[in-house]
Design a protein around this motif. Structure first.
Motif, PDB file in Angstrom:
ATOM      1  N   GLN A 314       1.043  -0.563  -0.267  1.00  0.00           N
ATOM      2  CA  GLN A 314      -0.123   0.199   0.003  1.00  0.00           C
ATOM      3  C   GLN A 314       1.282   1.525   0.036  1.00  0.00           C
ATOM      4  O   GLN A 314       1.628   1.332   0.913  1.00  0.00           O
ATOM      5  N   LYS A 315       0.883   1.653  -1.173  1.00  0.00           N
ATOM      6  CA  LYS A 315       1.600   2.725  -1.696  1.00  0.00           C
ATOM      7  C   LYS A 315       1.613   4.007  -0.771  1.00  0.00           C
ATOM      8  O   LYS A 315       2.774   4.748  -0.099  1.00  0.00           O
ATOM      9  N   GLU A 316       0.500   4.422   0.224  1.00  0.00           N
ATOM     10  CA  GLU A 316       0.376   5.365   0.231  1.00  0.00           C
ATOM     11  C   GLU A 316      -0.194   5.452   1.628  1.00  0.00           C
ATOM     12  O   GLU A 316       0.156   4.729   1.990  1.00  0.00           O
ATOM     13  N   ASP A 317       0.837   6.643   2.090  1.00  0.00           N
ATOM     14  CA  ASP A 317       1.199   7.200   3.491  1.00  0.00           C
ATOM     15  C   ASP A 317      -0.541   7.567   4.671  1.00  0.00           C
ATOM     16  O   ASP A 317      -0.379   8.071   4.587  1.00  0.00           O
ATOM     17  N   THR A 318      -0.441   6.045   5.105  1.00  0.00           N
ATOM     18  CA  THR A 318      -1.591   6.275   5.514  1.00  0.00           C
ATOM     19  C   THR A 318      -1.123   6.012   7.627  1.00  0.00           C
ATOM     20  O   THR A 318      -0.187   5.478   7.773  1.00  0.00           O
ATOM     21  N   ALA A 319      -2.092   6.753   8.374  1.00  0.00           N
ATOM     22  CA  ALA A 319      -1.446   7.144   9.627  1.00  0.00           C
ATOM     23  C   ALA A 319      -1.774   4.696  10.075  1.00  0.00           C
ATOM     24  O   ALA A 319      -0.456   4.819  11.194  1.00  0.00           O
ATOM     25  N   GLU A 320      -2.769   4.370   9.322  1.00  0.00           N
ATOM     26  CA  GLU A 320      -2.786   3.429  10.082  1.00  0.00           C
ATOM     27  C   GLU A 320      -1.882   2.150   9.417  1.00  0.00           C
ATOM     28  O   GLU A 320      -1.202   1.288   9.789  1.00  0.00           O
ATOM     29  N   LYS A 321      -1.664   2.155   7.996  1.00  0.00           N
ATOM     30  CA  LYS A 321      -0.535   1.868   7.562  1.00  0.00           C
ATOM     31  C   LYS A 321       0.927   1.900   8.765  1.00  0.00           C
ATOM     32  O   LYS A 321       1.480   0.937   8.788  1.00  0.00           O
ATOM     33  N   TRP A 322       1.275   3.264   9.109  1.00  0.00           N
ATOM     34  CA  TRP A 322       2.625   3.075  10.075  1.00  0.00           C
ATOM     35  C   TRP A 322       2.293   2.721  10.896  1.00  0.00           C
ATOM     36  O   TRP A 322       3.417   2.516  11.990  1.00  0.00           O
ATOM     37  N   GLU A 323       1.205   2.802  11.779  1.00  0.00           N
ATOM     38  CA  GLU A 323       1.704   2.050  13.309  1.00  0.00           C
ATOM     39  C   GLU A 323       1.595   0.981  13.237  1.00  0.00           C
ATOM     40  O   GLU A 323       1.567   0.023  14.348  1.00  0.00           O
ATOM     41  N   GLN A 324       0.491  -0.127  12.034  1.00  0.00           N
ATOM     42  CA  GLN A 324       0.289  -1.137  11.940  1.00  0.00           C
ATOM     43  C   GLN A 324       1.710  -1.584  11.593  1.00  0.00           C
ATOM     44  O   GLN A 324       2.295  -2.706  12.020  1.00  0.00           O
ATOM     45  N   THR A 325       2.363  -1.127  11.073  1.00  0.00           N
ATOM     46  CA  THR A 325       3.968  -1.881  10.607  1.00  0.00           C
ATOM     47  C   THR A 325       4.214  -1.372  11.640  1.00  0.00           C
ATOM     48  O   THR A 325       5.629  -2.605  11.825  1.00  0.00           O
ATOM     49  N   LEU A 326       4.408  -0.264  12.784  1.00  0.00           N
ATOM     50  CA  LEU A 326       5.286  -0.594  14.098  1.00  0.00           C
ATOM     51  C   LEU A 326       5.137  -1.401  14.620  1.00  0.00           C
ATOM     52  O   LEU A 326       5.805  -2.045  15.522  1.00  0.00           O
ATOM     53  N   GLN A 327       3.572  -1.780  15.206  1.00  0.00           N
ATOM     54  CA  GLN A 327       2.932  -2.778  16.355  1.00  0.00           C
ATOM     55  C   GLN A 327       3.923  -3.927  15.444  1.00  0.00           C
ATOM     56  O   GLN A 327       4.044  -5.040  16.456  1.00  0.00           O
ATOM     57  N   TYR A 328       3.942  -4.283  14.807  1.00  0.00           N
ATOM     58  CA  TYR A 328       4.257  -5.553  13.474  1.00  0.00           C
ATOM     59  C   TYR A 328       5.939  -5.747  14.534  1.00  0.00           C
ATOM     60  O   TYR A 328       6.711  -6.683  14.352  1.00  0.00           O
ATOM     61  N   TYR A 329       6.397  -4.730  13.986  1.00  0.00           N
ATOM     62  CA  TYR A 329       8.423  -4.704  13.857  1.00  0.00           C
ATOM     63  C   TYR A 329       8.122  -4.803  15.362  1.00  0.00           C
ATOM     64  O   TYR A 329       8.837  -5.289  16.144  1.00  0.00           O
ATOM     65  N   ASN A 330       7.052  -4.445  16.658  1.00  0.00           N
ATOM     66  CA  ASN A 330       7.618  -4.345  17.736  1.00  0.00           C
ATOM     67  C   ASN A 330       7.092  -5.871  17.937  1.00  0.00           C
ATOM     68  O   ASN A 330       8.159  -6.322  18.916  1.00  0.00           O
ATOM     69  N   LEU A 331       6.004  -6.530  17.503  1.00  0.00           N
ATOM     70  CA  LEU A 331       6.680  -7.548  18.247  1.00  0.00           C
ATOM     71  C   LEU A 331       7.264  -8.886  17.564  1.00  0.00           C
ATOM     72  O   LEU A 331       8.124  -9.498  17.990  1.00  0.00           O
ATOM     73  N   LEU A 332       7.955  -8.489  15.755  1.00  0.00           N
ATOM     74  CA  LEU A 332       8.285  -9.093  15.523  1.00  0.00           C
ATOM     75  C   LEU A 332       9.789  -9.064  16.211  1.00  0.00           C
ATOM     76  O   LEU A 332      10.686  -9.889  16.495  1.00  0.00           O
ATOM     77  N   LEU A 333      10.968  -7.725  16.851  1.00  0.00           N
ATOM     78  CA  LEU A 333      11.631  -7.304  17.471  1.00  0.00           C
ATOM     79  C   LEU A 333      11.308  -8.688  18.585  1.00  0.00           C
ATOM     80  O   LEU A 333      12.763  -9.061  19.267  1.00  0.00           O
ATOM     81  N   GLN A 334      10.774  -8.960  19.315  1.00  0.00           N
ATOM     82  CA  GLN A 334      10.268  -9.338  20.754  1.00  0.00           C
ATOM     83  C   GLN A 334      10.736 -11.159  21.270  1.00  0.00           C
ATOM     84  O   GLN A 334      11.107 -11.609  21.457  1.00  0.00           O
ATOM     85  N   LEU A 335      10.175 -11.478  19.397  1.00  0.00           N
ATOM     86  CA  LEU A 335      10.142 -12.719  18.654  1.00  0.00           C
ATOM     87  C   LEU A 335      11.344 -12.965  18.428  1.00  0.00           C
ATOM     88  O   LEU A 335      12.557 -14.164  18.671  1.00  0.00           O
TER      89      LEU A 335
END
Lengths: 417, 113
Positions: A314-335
């Motif tokens: 999803q190329k468009e910069d939306t708040a949801e895109k980055w919020e979700q991306t950030l949260q996935y990375y937060n979890l990924l790093l814990q894993l």
């Protein structure tokens, strides 16, 4: 299909099938024999078809020839042993595949089911922690994907001898360890599958991020990785949510394959990519598999990476895109920590929260031998302190380990002018 | 590098905050833990549920909830890697738990043989 392309094409699609079936029959002890028979079959095709033209059903022809060659060899082998080894009868009674006695009437089964099973079994046999990762990937390319030694060498940016040696050692290890070509029992699947997925993922990355200038070859690597993962997804015994997630992840990445490289083979930055060149079919397929992956209660790194990769489509910069991306990375790093995930997470933090907050966090990462660390700092400082940004991009260029990376940093550096 | 356990003591969030506030608090917690994990300094973590909490006391006396007069109790912990107790304290200071006036984060070095 053009006649001159027929054999290379068949080699790519059929060699791996023949070899998996033969290997299952002969066992790892006689893997070279299996390879010889498969290669001889294609040699025979090249010689015969060159003169007489290819037969109507070229695949059936190949299977037939391979079977005959295997049967002849087994027969010779047995005659030899009958004369030399009086104990052959007892040996033959043992007759399990992989042991030294092959009943000569045992049919080499090249039916679709047998081919599918053999390839799956081979996948599990190769992906053993006994072998270093690069050997697993190398052997997979050779046996499961039908790549030539030359091509494997090109993919790994090395030479024939190195690959030959690597594969030779790997096969020797499989023999010594008595690894059998079979599906692990259901109770062991959960524990064996991660290694197979890791190898597939490495194979994909080898293609996606490889430095090799051979674009077609790199794309083939990605396609092969997706194909192998498909085999796992299609089989009820191996179709776990993690398999679907990995498949989704690879589809999302592969959707940008054509858009990220220009006519000269140079990398096009994500922000500059022509989205009309993104493959929407693959994106749709990825979404489909991501939905399928969302069952059960296991959250693997493939789920999280697929989630991140989805948002990149999803190329468009939306708040949801980055919020979700950030949260996935937060979890990924814990894993599972990795420097690249830490860097990407900080970039997502800048987008979802603020650049200032991201800079504070970035400076704590202290990945000072990593070129992408300085590329990230350069990126974050771009709108805040241009001189600092330029300094960071210069440092990134100096540390770049590959020419593709250097080129990427150079582009960002040049942009600040 | 030593390991430190950061133990959170706070009220049951569900009793004092709206769902929106809880949502914000969750995000902040995720960001805070993600920031520690991004430095490769997260060892482990666990949240503890308030529901069904019991305390077993001397002579087998069981009470509901540990709370009594004190509203703040253990809501979870994380274990971090840190060069010094000061670094562990710096991590603790970033915890969103501390937005509650009476909440605390206890920093304890993990005993290693």
């Amino acid at each position: 299909m053009e006649e001159q392309n027929l054999i290379p094409h068949l080699f790519r699609t059929e060699y791996r099938k023949i070899i998996s079936v033969l290997c299952r029959h002969f066992g790892f002890e006689q893997m070279e024999t299996a390879e010889d028979i498969a290669s001889d079959t294609f040699l025979a095709a090249a010689q015969t078809w060159g003169i007489e033209g290819p037969p109507k059903n070229s695949v059936a022809w190949l299977y037939h020839v391979a079977k005959n060659k295997a049967r002849n060899l087994l027969q010779r082998d047995q005659v030899f042993r009958l004369k030399v080894t009086p104990a052959v009868k007892a040996d033959q009674a043992a007759g399990a595949p992989g042991s030294s006695g092959h009943p000569i009437d045992a049919e080499i089964d090249l039916s679709p089911t047998s081919i599918q099973d053999s390839q799956l079994q081979m996948m599990f046999a190769i992906c053993t922690p006994l072998l270093p990762a690069e050997s697993q990937v190398g052997l997979s390319l050779r046996i499961l994907c039908g790549f030539g030694i030359e091509e494997i060498a090109a993919a790994f940016l090395t030479n024939r001898e190195t690959i030959n040696k690597r594969l030779f050692r790997a096969k020797e290890k499989l023999r010594e360890a008595g690894i059998r070509i079979e599906m692990p029992p259901a109770s062991e699947l959960d524990h064996r599958l991660p290694a197979v997925l890791t190898t597939i993922y490495l194979l994909f990355n080898e293609g996606y991020y490889s430095e090799s200038s051979d674009d077609v070859l790199r794309k083939d690597l990605c396609i092969e990785a997706i194909r192998l993962c498909h085999m796992l997804a299609d089989n009820p015994a191996t179709n776990t949510p993690a398999v679907d997630a990995l498949l989704a992840l690879m589809c999302f990445h592969a959707s940008r394959f054509d858009a990220r490289i220009d006519r000269h083979g140079d990398i096009i930055l994500y922000a500059d990519q022509d989205t009309s060149r993104w493959n929407t079919d693959l994106i749709a397929k990825g979404i489909d598999y991501l939905h399928r992956a969302a069952r059960g209660d296991t959250l693997t790194k493939y789920h999280l990476e697929a989630g991140i990769a989805y948002w990149s489509t999803q190329k468009e910069d939306t708040a949801e895109k980055w919020e979700q991306t950030l949260q996935y990375y937060n979890l990924l790093l814990q894993l599972e920590y990795s420097p690249i995930a830490a860097l990407n997470r900080t970039y997502a933090l800048a987008k979802a929260r603020s650049v200032q907050e991201a800079i504070v966090q970035a400076e704590k990462l202290q990945l000072t031998d990593n070129p992408f660390y300085f590329a990230l700092l350069g990126e974050l400082y771009t709108d805040i302190d241009k001189n600092k940004a330029i300094g960071h991009f210069s440092q990134a260029m100096a540390l770049a380990r590959t020419s593709a990376d250097r080129q990427l940093m150079q582009k960002k550096h040049a942009r600040l002018g | 590098m030593d390991e430190f356990m950061l133990i959170f003591r706070h009220e049951d969030g569900a009793k004092v905050a709206s769902p929106e506030q809880l949502q914000t608090w969750m995000k902040q917690t995720m960001d805070w833990v993600g920031g520690i994990a991004a430095q490769n300094k997260l060892v482990g973590k666990n949240g503890l549920l308030f529901d069904d909490a019991h305390v077993v006391r001397h002579k087998g006396v069981v009470t509901n909830g540990p709370f009594g007069e004190i509203k703040e109790t253990i809501g979870g912990y994380i274990i971090v890697k840190a060069e010094s107790v000061e670094e562990a304290i710096a991590f603790a200071k970033g915890s969103p738990v501390l937005q509650g006036e009476w909440n605390t984060v206890e920093v304890r070095k993990v005993y290693k043989r």
